[in-house]
Design an enzyme around this catalytic site. Structure first.
Site, PDB file in Angstrom:
ATOM      1  CD  GLU A   5      12.413   4.422   7.607  1.00 51.83           C
ATOM      2  OE1 GLU A   5      11.943   5.327   8.313  1.00 51.83           O
ATOM      3  OE2 GLU A   5      12.328   4.435   6.356  1.00 51.83           O
TER       4      GLU A   5
ATOM      5  CG  ASP B 111      11.958  11.135   8.150  1.00 49.79           C
ATOM      6  OD1 ASP B 111      12.412  11.507   7.048  1.00 49.79           O
ATOM      7  OD2 ASP B 111      11.100  10.236   8.260  1.00 49.79           O
TER       8      ASP B 111
ATOM      9  CD  GLU C 263       7.387  11.326   4.815  1.00 51.37           C
ATOM     10  OE1 GLU C 263       7.296  10.346   5.569  1.00 51.37           O
ATOM     11  OE2 GLU C 263       8.416  11.566   4.119  1.00 51.37           O
TER      12      GLU C 263
END
Length: 707
Positions: free
Chosen positions: A299, A373, A401
């Site tokens: 990332e 993820d 998240e």
């Protein structure tokens, strides 16, 4: 009036006053409020006349004695003195470090024994930290109203490194944090030591967590400067008596950013020398430093691949820098390249599996529970069982998240257990992920587990009061993964909310259902990664453009006029082939696969009948509608325990459940309306079509993306 009577009266007054104050959640599960039943207190009081330490007076033993004194005094309403010498006394608790005792031989460095001997309770272990863990275990017995008579407990942690990973930044922000700002006050350290640091240490030690990576994996090089190492050392000094070592996430390009070198190539001699010198400096400042966590070439983060090297080259360079220091390198496997024609599911496997056996002994590869993820439900990561010559760390996420932030009640122990209990079949049946990471499958002597922390500066630590249960359950599972999620829900409830039996069962029961309810109204049947862009909030299944193709939703759900789901069989990406044949058999047939994983591995026609008896479209709608309606059930269950729960805390959770229902309807409407554009089927009876249009819910999502 005797001194003892005065102390007892004072304790009772304080306890009575405390009951009149709203519970703000700060004390977590270490509340130690007075037991209301005098008869019940009496049963414990005879075993709590004093506390005495034997075999040392370390800061850790003192912390254990102080915790017992505070806890028992509060719970039992009597002063419990700490005595230097309890020879000949009966009815007390003796803390005893004894490395030579034959009965302690199998306890390792951290395991403890608790047993009754000559009318005293003995808490013992080979090290002082083991006795500390035993002290918390004894308090847990009292808090959950378990008997002490004839008590015999022996407990050894199944995993060596039991870590929290904090994604905290030097400016006080927390990446993916939903409970306020960072608890680390970097601008005040090292001169000012916030009392909260000690309470953080107490909470972690109470569940057996023994390490903290204190900064974000998207790291700042600043933490490696002399200025910040002094700050980290101050934190380490607070955590040390509680058996907690500090670790640092490191920025790969630090030799360039703060070292003045022209490169960060791990094979460059000057780079290697810089890291060795920096590591020596860290250990001079923090003698019990735990080691490094690294996110590299992921990332946008720099890493060894920038110089044509691989992950083993990078990790091994840091392992060499550690040298003889007692520390480890945890190298994250969360690496994936932007490939519109590929399958991100396979990315980490393809990069790391060929490196198996090429890492130095001080290196552990840290692998997320699933291949994408931290989604609300994922199949276990295919690297588990595929790297037998490399110790693997399981990484799970406690901060929510992808699970509703701090507005949704989602108890994560079932999710963590789902991964731990999954069978990789790497050495035949019973080769679970838990046994892979504890080292027993492949005979590794080092093991680890990491939880991305949900802790912030909010007074109650986790934003949503129920989020505390995720911190608690993670720590307990890291110590002993055989514990059930239901038992842990009951433990946490008894220590945090109420000991009234019916209420405990109601609360633990609703907690057990929260994760499955969340999955039903957000990503049922194996849908994944269809949340809002960037901040990952709310639904956005229509997302088709982003900075990378694998950050869109359409990349994952593959909806078209035929059906829905990502084909990962041999006819598609063939990601299923990364697993053992026994696992492929479980998931390879769309007719027999468990519905929860269906769309992870198969592109299924809208009108195909599933094992539930409904077509895919009808089952999808049923799950979205019943999932949203189930939040109303959560509300009713929570309302039923109102008399047994602190009023302020109860009102807080009740309000969040209202928000949760509103957002569950938002998810439901957005997803069924969007997927209906492909399925071209009516909403099945008895469910009523949404009252708002797809354009309406799209506008709502757009509002959340405004900056």
């Amino acid at each position: 009036m005797s001194l003892r009577t005065c102390l007892l009266l004072l304790c009772l007054v304080v306890c009575a006053a405390t009951r009149g104050v709203a519970d703000d959640g700060y004390r977590l599960w270490l509340k130690y409020d007075l037991m209301q039943a005098a008869g019940q207190r009496k049963g414990y009081q005879r075993n709590a006349q004093f506390i005495s330490t034997k075999g040392g007076q370390s800061a850790t033993l003192q912390a254990a004695a102080e915790e017992l004194k505070t806890g028992l005094s509060g719970l039992l309403g009597q002063a419990v003195p700490v005595l230097a010498d309890a020879k000949g006394k009966k009815g007390g608790i003796i803390l005893q470090v004894d490395a030579a005792a034959a009965d302690n031989a199998g306890l390792g460095e951290e395991g403890y024994r608790i047993y009754a001997d000559k009318q005293n309770i003995i808490i013992t272990g080979r090290r002082d930290v083991a006795v500390l863990y035993g002290a918390f275990a004894l308090l847990r017995q009292v808090q959950t109203r378990q008997p002490l008579d004839g008590l015999t407990i022996s407990s050894v942690p199944k995993i060596q490194h039991r870590l929290l990973n904090h994604w905290d930044n030097p400016n006080g922000t927390v990446e993916r944090g939903y409970a306020g700002s960072s608890i680390w006050k970097w601008y005040e350290l090292p001169e000012v030591i916030d009392p909260r640091y000690r309470d953080y240490a107490r909470a972690n030690a109470s569940v057996g967590i023994n390490g903290a990576v204190i900064n974000n994996v998207n790291a700042s090089a600043r933490y490696l400067t002399a200025e910040y190492l002094q700050k980290v050392a101050a934190l380490a000094g607070v955590l040390r008596p509680y058996g907690i070592r500090v670790y640092l996430s490191v920025f790969w390009a630090a030799p360039k950013v703060i070292g003045g070198l022209p490169t960060a190539d791990p094979l460059d001699a000057k780079v290697r020398q810089w890291w060795t010198a920096k590591t020596d400096e860290i250990y001079q400042t923090i003698p019990d430093f735990g080691g490094f966590l690294v996110k590299a070439n992921s990332e946008g983060e720099p890493g060894p691949q920038d110089y044509g090297r691989n992950h083993a080259d990078g990790a091994n360079m840091l392992a060499a820098a550690l040298g003889r220091h007692d520390g480890v390198v945890m190298w994250r496997a969360f690496v994936y390249k932007a490939d519109p024609n590929g399958d991100r599911f396979k990315a980490a496997y393809e990069e790391f599996q060929p490196l198996d056996g090429k890492f130095q002994p001080k290196v552990l590869v840290q692998v997320k529970n699933g291949p994408i993820d931290f989604q609300s439900r994922e199949p276990f990561h295919p690297l588990f069982g595929a790297m037998p010559r490399t110790p693997l760390v399981l990484e799970v996420q406690l901060t929510q998240e992808y699970l509703g932030f701090a507005t949704h009640a989602v108890y994560l122990a079932p999710l963590i257990k789902e991964c731990l209990d999954a069978d990789t079949y790497t050495q035949g049946k019973g080769s679970t992920v838990a046994r892979v990471i504890d080292g027993s499958v492949d005979k590794h002597s080092v093991s680890g587990i990491a939880g991305v922390a949900n802790i912030g500066s909010d007074r109650n630590w986790t934003g949503h009061p129920m989020g505390q249960a995720n911190w608690y359950a993670y720590g307990r599972l890291a110590w002993d993964y055989s514990l059930s999620s239901k038992a842990l829900a009951e433990e946490w409830t008894r220590q945090t909310l109420t000991n009234e039996p019916a209420a405990v069962q109601t609360i633990a029961g609703l907690m057990q259902q929260t994760r499955s309810i969340y999955v039903r109204y957000t990503t049922p049947l194996g849908l994944h990664h269809i949340m809002g862009e960037s901040i990952h909030y709310g639904p956005q299944p229509w997302l088709e453009r982003s900075a990378r193709p694998d950050w869109t939703s359409i990349y994952y759900h593959r909806a078209d006029s035929v059906g829905l789901g990502f084909d990962r069989t041999a006819k598609g990406s063939n990601a299923l082939a990364l697993y053992r044949p026994e696992v492929q058999k479980l998931w390879g047939n769309a007719q027999t696969i468990a519905p929860d994983y269906l769309l992870w591995f198969h592109h299924v026609p809208w009108r195909q009948k599933l094992s539930t008896g409904r077509t895919l479209w009808d089952e999808l709608c049923t799950r979205y509608y019943t999932g949203a309606d189930s939040v109303l059930w959560l509300q009713r269950q929570w309302a039923a325990v109102q008399p047994q729960v602190d009023p302020a805390l109860h009102a807080d959770v009740a309000a969040r459940l209202q928000t949760q229902h509103k957002e569950a309807l938002w998810w439901r409407d957005a997803c069924v309306l969007y997927f209906q554009t492909w399925a071209r089927r009516p909403i099945p009876a008895p469910f009523a079509p949404p009252q708002r249009s797809l354009a309406d819910v799209k506008r709502l999502v757009d509002l959340y993306q405004l900056r």
